[in-house]
Design a protein around this motif. Sequence first.
Motif, PDB file in Angstrom:
ATOM      1  N   ILE A   1      -3.405   1.652   0.285  1.00  0.00           N
ATOM      2  CA  ILE A   1      -3.692   0.735  -0.825  1.00  0.00           C
ATOM      3  C   ILE A   1      -4.740   1.346  -1.757  1.00  0.00           C
ATOM      4  N   VAL A   2      -5.752   2.022  -1.188  1.00  0.00           N
ATOM      5  CA  VAL A   2      -6.737   2.725  -2.020  1.00  0.00           C
ATOM      6  C   VAL A   2      -6.053   3.832  -2.827  1.00  0.00           C
ATOM      7  N   VAL A   3      -5.152   4.572  -2.183  1.00  0.00           N
ATOM      8  CA  VAL A   3      -4.392   5.600  -2.888  1.00  0.00           C
ATOM      9  C   VAL A   3      -3.602   4.984  -4.045  1.00  0.00           C
ATOM     10  N   ALA A   4      -2.966   3.842  -3.783  1.00  0.00           N
ATOM     11  CA  ALA A   4      -2.184   3.174  -4.822  1.00  0.00           C
ATOM     12  C   ALA A   4      -3.069   2.746  -5.987  1.00  0.00           C
ATOM     13  N   PHE A   5      -4.293   2.287  -5.683  1.00  0.00           N
ATOM     14  CA  PHE A   5      -5.226   1.904  -6.744  1.00  0.00           C
ATOM     15  C   PHE A   5      -5.572   3.114  -7.612  1.00  0.00           C
ATOM     16  N   ALA A   6      -5.887   4.243  -6.976  1.00  0.00           N
ATOM     17  CA  ALA A   6      -6.232   5.453  -7.735  1.00  0.00           C
ATOM     18  C   ALA A   6      -5.039   5.956  -8.544  1.00  0.00           C
TER      19      ALA A   6
END
Length: 422
Positions: free
Chosen positions: A120-125
């Motif tokens: 999810i953090v990757v998706a945000f970035a």
Amino acid sequence: MTVTGARRVRAFSPLATVLAIGGLYVGQSIIGGVTFSALPSVLRDRGLPLDQIGLTYLAVLPWVLKFLWAPAIERYRLPSNGPSRSRSIVLAGGMISAICFILAAVIGPTSFVPLMAVFIVVAFAASTVDIACDGHAVESLSERYHGWGNAAQVGGAYLGSAIGSGLFLVLVARVDWTQAMIAMAVLLVLLGLPFVLSPAITPTDARTHRPSLRDALIRPEMRRGLALAALYAVSQKWGLAMLGPFLIDSGLDLDALGIINGAGGMILGFGCAVLSGALVRHWGARAILVLALILQAVALAGLGAAAWIGAVHHVLLLGLALASSSAIMALGFVALYAQFMKLSDPRQAGIDFTLLQCMDAFVSMIGGIGAGWIAQHFGYSACFGLAAILVTLAASPVAILSKGAKGNEASSQPRRPLPQQF
């Protein structure tokens, strides 16, 4: 530039621009391929239930909500004076994504909750990088080069997806999860370098327009575009969310699935993206959108029938899978993204394009979670059969919404001339 109050920018080679943004689209699609195609297959191979695998689509959430921070990103990216800050946004987002991939390598595929938190953090970035990349593409390419920009988007998407869902699975099967994730992290960094090292866009006039969501939403053509994006996501993506798990349960191993997704998906996806660009030029986007829906309905019905019958030869299954997930998807999305670029105002293209993509992502997330639940409780045949019915029902509204679609006043006017190097 002929648009009143709009800015003029220093012209750069369109070829260099397309190559730079193409690298970013490949990198973003590696992330998408790993998250939404390879990861469900790996989790199913490890024995996780389908309804839990469907929760991987929660990683779509940042792509759904990125319109909330798109105005802030676009205002930062486009200061009143001076060069754009697209490169700094891309650099920060790319490094975060690469570091998170390394964390995922350490966590492993069986620790579901922390693994999903990392993705999810990757998706945000990645979604934040996408705002800057799309805005850069629309403002730096004149309408005559939109086809090349769409080819970079869709062709890059299939190349990245082939790596993320194909090569990654092969590495997991033949080496291990940890080294496969580290390899993907290194690729993300390398693919982002051409854009980060490229010249910044510098306006010759001050930027007077303040990008905002309100400016996008008050335009009737943008609201029409949002409805088109939603319908097209329903028709093209809902039925494919459980395709990887279905092939695993049908007897394919990760190695074989990775090779097929990689080589077959890349060849068919890229080839059909190029073909679609030519067809859109001659027949128009509307005809290609409807054609893709008709073909997708047939492919999904075939997958549903194969799931119902059972014991279908793997060659037929793979043919249907590649047709639906690579060839037909590429055919339709080149036309759809051409509509998105036409609708986007170059003065705030990051916001406009983001809104259209967020609608696509929101509907895709709902479909991914719902498809997992339907497949778990009613079987794959019900999942694919229902999707085929939805595609059929969507064809007529899509044809109406895409009829005579026109861009906003700012983006429909001629933009700055570009050098004849391409």
